[in-house]
Design an enzyme around this catalytic site. Structure first.
Site, short mmCIF file in Angstrom:
data_model
loop_
_atom_site.label_atom_id
_atom_site.label_comp_id
_atom_site.label_asym_id
_atom_site.label_seq_id
_atom_site.Cartn_x
_atom_site.Cartn_y
_atom_site.Cartn_z
N ARG A 1 0.82 -1.22 0.00
CA ARG A 1 0.00 0.00 0.00
C ARG A 1 0.85 1.26 0.00
O ARG A 1 0.38 2.32 -0.43
CB ARG A 1 -1.00 -0.01 1.17
CG ARG A 1 -2.01 -1.15 1.05
CD ARG A 1 -3.16 -1.07 1.99
NE ARG A 1 -2.80 -0.97 3.39
CZ ARG A 1 -3.68 -0.81 4.37
NH1 ARG A 1 -4.97 -0.74 4.11
NH2 ARG A 1 -3.28 -0.74 5.62
N GLU B 1 5.10 -9.36 14.00
CA GLU B 1 4.38 -9.87 15.16
C GLU B 1 4.17 -11.38 15.04
O GLU B 1 4.05 -12.08 16.03
CB GLU B 1 2.99 -9.22 15.28
CG GLU B 1 2.96 -7.72 15.31
CD GLU B 1 2.84 -7.08 13.93
OE1 GLU B 1 1.96 -6.24 13.75
OE2 GLU B 1 3.62 -7.42 13.03
#
Length: 179
Positions: A67, A104
């Site tokens: 993005r 993560e």
């Protein structure tokens, strides 16, 4: 004209449990579909690459896959600068530098072409979201490895409940909206 705050409020929607349970995805497709709002956001992002008199102070604008590409390319055009994609490993065709970093939920590697920058070029980094800061930190290492100077990093959204800003405490980082 709507305020930037209203444009961002109207253009970013939360998608719960995407891409996995417990994650709230920040969907920017409504913003991208809004010509006026998108144009306004591009100009505000581009301001990070201008001096106080409005003159461009960067030679290149980096967009981080995926993005970040959508946001950085029009910012580069607005600034009269070149656009450089930083991509996931294996997506660039010429000789690259690579940097790995922790996510993560795993590890990732990003790359940039070795000839993407001329030493001393001034660079603005644009991305959609600042979360843990790992991707941006790896991107900054790549740019500096090429001999370029990072002027600033600007993101559309900063997730304040994650340690991205702390991780990048030595860097000039701007977010259009913090949640």
């Amino acid at each position: 004209m709507r305020s930037l705050e209203q444009v961002l409020k109207d253009g970013i929607r939360d998608i719960p449990d995407y891409p996995q349970p417990g994650v709230v995805f920040k969907d920017i497709t409504p913003l991208l579909a809004d010509h006026g709002g998108f144009a306004q956001v591009v100009e505000v992002l581009a301001d990070s690459g201008r001096d106080d008199d409005g003159r461009p102070v960067v030679d290149k604008v980096v967009g981080i896959e995926a993005r970040g590409f959508i946001l950085a390319a029009p910012v580069a055009l607005s600034l009269g600068a070149g656009f450089v994609p930083v991509r996931k490993k294996g997506k660039l065709p010429a000789a690259t530098y690579e940097e790995s970093y922790a996510l993560e939920y795993g590890e990732a590697t990003i790359e940039v072409h070795q000839d993407a920058f001329t030493p001393g070029e001034r660079v603005l980094v644009i991305d959609d979201v600042l979360a843990t800061g790992g991707t941006v930190e790896a991107c900054l290492r790549l740019i500096r490895r090429c001999g370029a100077e990072v002027v600033s990093t600007t993101v559309l959204i900063e997730l304040s409940f994650l340690p991205g800003r702390e991780r990048l405490s030595e860097e000039q980082v701007t977010a259009l909206v913090t949640v």
